[in-house]
Enzyme design. Structure first.
Site, PDB file in Angstrom:
ATOM      1  N   ASP A 100       0.884  -1.213  -0.011  1.00 43.80           N
ATOM      2  CA  ASP A 100      -0.109   0.105  -0.035  1.00 43.80           C
ATOM      3  C   ASP A 100       1.052   1.109   0.154  1.00 43.80           C
ATOM      4  OD1 ASP A 100      -2.029   1.695   0.032  1.00 43.80           O
ATOM      5  OD2 ASP A 100      -3.123   0.607   1.480  1.00 43.80           O
TER       6      ASP A 100
HETATM    7  C1  BGC Z   1      -4.932   3.171   0.393  1.00 40.54           C
HETATM    8  C2  BGC Z   1      -5.165   2.390  -0.700  1.00 40.54           C
HETATM    9  C3  BGC Z   1      -5.075   3.001  -2.294  1.00 40.54           C
HETATM   10  C4  BGC Z   1      -3.798   3.547  -2.136  1.00 40.54           C
HETATM   11  C5  BGC Z   1      -3.419   4.093  -3.669  1.00 40.54           C
HETATM   12  C6  BGC Z   1      -3.788   4.272   0.020  1.00 40.54           C
HETATM   13  O1  BGC Z   1      -3.705   4.883   0.782  1.00 40.54           O
HETATM   14  O2  BGC Z   1      -5.017   2.563   1.516  1.00 40.54           O
HETATM   15  O3  BGC Z   1      -6.507   1.827  -0.509  1.00 40.54           O
HETATM   16  O4  BGC Z   1      -5.291   1.840  -3.191  1.00 40.54           O
HETATM   17  O5  BGC Z   1      -3.682   4.541  -1.333  1.00 40.54           O
HETATM   18  O6  BGC Z   1      -4.273   5.180  -3.842  1.00 40.54           O
END
Ligand code: BGC
Length: 764
Positions: free
Chosen positions: A287
């Site tokens: 993530d």
């Molecule tokens: C979130 C994810 C997301 C990623 C990319 C993160 O902060 O937890 O769910 O896919 O950002 O935007």
């Protein structure tokens, strides 16, 4: 007859054999291609493929000179994400395939969570449709639009089981149940990826957040998770596994720790469970800055945490660049192996190969598709009817709903005339200008009818201006009014006094749920409760149209407001869809996928809990030395699976094909459901099973099947479920997936509380 069967069987076998052969040939071709490519790659270029930097502010026409472009040219970027438009994506792809040494195309990701420009309901809402075709189709349309606009990879589905409504990201998942969550996970993967990933209108899905992200302590985002392996395997893992089984091309590791090791560096989780036990063959991405955050988790410096992530099984590093910056050093020092770098690089290249990017890096960059396939009238129509299926009618005393298409309606509330909030949280590609407010939706649906709508905002979102600002980020303000609250409420009351009925559009703003939007108080904000009370005092019938991204504590409202329609955040077409339901053009049929508690103190509260050694006797509110509270009953306000309709359904007693079964026999359990009301309607008939005695304690009931049926007014249908020992399996103390002989309670009903019961004995 026998001959026909043999011929058919032979034909089926031949087809599967040919498919298998074709798959093997494709895999062999892919291997040859990637072997050859990797032979040409330097160590630096291999590590570069593992890098997924933040895209910054790439502007069309300037991609060439951006910092990112420099890195792309040097072969230090594997992909980019959340860039919107074919023009920008084409520009950046051009840099990769024309100016980098090996011309390896980039993969382009995005958080396409519930639709693209045509926005569908937030996932929690969508899950309340309990309609897998509808859900699959919403993902299909999202894939068509995203791929038409240059995207080939989506960070969805989010399949984290969540039982804590304080956690804001409960909005992004499918609720509290592993079985329902698994069906939805599969439907979403099918919708995005279709049957052929090389087509230009399918995109690769990324299941997230692996794993247990929804079980953060106290519902605080990014918080610690700690649970037994029993609970993981039986209650939290199934949706991730279902998505993997459905062929999801990638998986995203979660921010939280598991067994004391952050998921991003948890080898047991990423390699032993995901790859070895479940056979996952795709690639694993972190993530957002998931690697760097392990420094704050307290397991080492950037080099250490990057090496740990890679060695645990991570293939791609989102944003933080820890892998890019430290892996060469770690290799020299023996902290990572070349084999692991090669394996990760290969998996990224495989994903690109599977998407067909090596054949045509611009295959998703068709300006014409972008112009003709995004936010189309047809897609919007589907989104509108889908949204209507996601709404849950929680209360409808004296049939206040549906509303008459005549007379005067007072439309009140901070969410009544705001379009920016309709798409809901995580609608990255949405164009808020194109969304429709409830006010506009009602006017358009009523066009030729003689209804007067008097609109009055009635109150701001919250008494606290600073809170309102935090809850209105990303262009989703509710446009705070400076008029004093008593004046605003006075205006709303005046409007109500002139009307026959009041529609109060209240609840949360879109950004009160979603990432980093946890709440310790899960009620409707006090200012809106005050407004609601004032409206009720007028004596006019009040319909609460409830906007929310989480289950709210609605005890007072459920006791005092005659009608409550929960509309979540229904997407770009929500305004129309709500009006469709309010005026009875569509009969609501949504059923809750999460329990609604009486108050936050009951949390976590979920239907499939264990019995304990001191269960409260049925029908009792409190009993000394039993498992209960002094100040509140154990009951939720609305249980899992609950939702009303404008019509009513009666369930017959349950019929079982046999009371005792053996081995692999099949049990048929059926009920007859009758539409006893005046409207045609849809009902979700739910099957629950209780394993009465086990080698480990078992939940009081578990959802094991459901069927959504349509019944005309007065019509009856018999609904049957086939149950086999497969449905009785669970992970035992040794984490072996098996069933145990004994007594089982079979329950069928329209929600998890009101069920018809039968009992069987099943021996091995
Ligand atoms: C979130 C994810 C997301 C990623 C990319 C993160 O902060 O937890 O769910 O896919 O950002 O935007």
């Amino acid at each position: 007859m026998k001959r026909v069967v043999s011929i058919v069987l032979f034909a089926v076998l031949l087809v599967s054999f040919n498919q298998l052969k074709a798959q093997q040939t494709n895999e062999a071709k892919m291997k040859t291609f990637i072997d050859a490519l990797m032979k040409k790659m330097t160590l630096e270029e291999k590590i570069g493929q593992l890098n997924l930097p933040g895209s910054g502010d790439i502007v069309t026409g300037q991609a060439q000179s951006s910092d990112i472009a420099k890195k792309i040219k040097e072969g230090k970027v594997g992909g980019l994400f959340n860039i919107k438009s074919v023009a920008k994506i084409r520009d950046v792809q051009k840099v990769a395939v024309e100016q980098s040494r090996l011309k390896i195309p980039l993969i382009f990701g995005m958080d396409v969570i519930h639709g693209y420009e045509t926005v569908f309901p937030i996932p929690l809402g969508l899950s309340c449709s309990w309609d897998m075709k509808l859900i699959e189709n919403s993902a299909r349309i999202a894939a068509v639009e995203a791929s038409a606009d240059g995207i080939n990879w989506t960070f969805s589905p989010m399949v984290d089981i969540a039982r804590d409504p304080r956690w804001g990201r409960i909005a992004e998942g499918s609720g509290e149940d592993a079985y329902l969550g698994s069906q939805i996970a599969k439907a979403m993967v099918r919708g995005y990826q279709g049957t052929d990933l090389t087509k230009n209108n399918t995109i690769m899905s990324c299941v997230k957040h692996y794993a247990l992200y929804g079980a953060a302590e106290a519902g605080r985002d990014y918080g610690t998770t700690d649970m037994s392996h029993q609970r993981m395997y039986n209650e939290y893992f199934p949706p991730y596994k279902a998505a993997v089984d459905a062929g999801a091309g990638s998986v995203m590791a979660s921010f939280n720790e598991i067994d004391g090791v952050p998921a991003t560096a948890n080898k047991w989780l990423l390699t032993d469970v995901l790859r070895k036990q479940w056979g996952f063959k795709g690639f694993l991405v972190t993530d957002y800055t998931g690697i760097n955050e392990m420094i704050d988790h307290g397991i080492g410096d950037l080099q250490t945490v990057s090496a740990r992530a890679l060695m645990a099984g991570i293939d791609m590093d989102m944003v933080g660049e820890g892998i890019l910056l430290t892996t060469q050093k770690s290799l020299k020092e023996g902290k990572v192996t070349l084999a692991q770098i090669d394996a990760a690089c290969r998996r990224i290249l495989e994903a690109k190969y599977k998407l067909g990017l090596f054949d045509d890096p611009y295959k998703y960059c068709d300006e014409n598709r972008a112009k003709t396939e995004v936010f189309t009238a047809e897609h919007r129509q589907v989104a509108r009817s889908t949204a209507a299926q996601s709404f849950v009618l929680l209360k409808n005393q004296n049939n206040v709903l549906p509303l008459k298409k005549s007379g005067t309606i007072a439309l009140i509330g901070p969410l009544a005339d705001n379009k920016e909030n309709m798409p809901g949280t995580w609608s990255v590609a949405a164009n808020f200008d194109k969304a429709t407010s409830l006010f506009t939706g009602m006017q358009e649906v009523l066009q030729r009818n003689n209804v007067k709508i008097i609109y009055s905002k009635g109150s701001n979102l919250d008494y606290d201006a600073a809170f309102e600002e935090r809850a209105g980020m990303f262009g989703k303000s509710l446009h705070r009014d400076s008029i004093p609250t008593d004046v605003m409420i006075g205006q709303a009351v005046a409007a109500a006094n002139e009307a026959d009925v009041v529609v109060a559009a209240l609840g949360e703003s879109a950004e009160m749920s979603g990432e980093s939007s946890s709440r310790s108080n899960i009620e409707i904000p006090t200012i809106q409760q005050d407004l609601l009370k004032a409206l009720l005092k007028t004596g006019k019938p009040v319909v609460l149209v409830l906007f929310t991204g989480r289950p709210l504590a609605l005890k007072w409202e459920s006791d005092n407001v005659p009608a409550i329609l929960n509309v979540w955040f229904g997407g770009s077409e929500a305004g129309y869809a709500i009006a469709d339901v309010l005026f009875g053009n569509v009969n609501p049929s949504g059923k809750l996928s999460t329990t609604f508690p009486q108050n936050v103190g009951q949390v976590p509260i979920f239907y499939n809990h264990k019995n304990t050694g001191r269960p409260l006797e049925e029908g009792k509110w409190f009993s000394k030395f039993r498992s209960n509270y002094l100040d509140v009953s154990n009951d939720p306000v609305y249980p899992f699976g609950f939702g009303l309709s404008y019509t009513s359904f009666a369930y017959s007693d349950i019929k079982l094909s046999s009371a005792s079964l053996k081995g692999k026999q099949t049990l048929t359990a059926s009920v007859t459901v009758t539409n006893t009301g005046k409207y045609d309607g849809k009902e979700v008939v739910q099957l629950y099973i209780r394993d009465v005695v086990g080698s480990v304690t078992r939940p009081v009931k578990e959802l094991k099947g459901f069927q959504k049926i349509e019944l005309k007014a007065g019509e009856s249908k018999t609904v049957s479920f086939s149950i086999t020992p497969e449905d009785l399996k669970f992970y035992n103390y040794d984490l072996k997936f098996d069933w145990e002989a004994g007594d089982f309670e079979i329950m069928i009903g329209g929600n998890s509380r009101d069920v018809k019961k039968g009992k069987v004995n099943w021996i091995k």
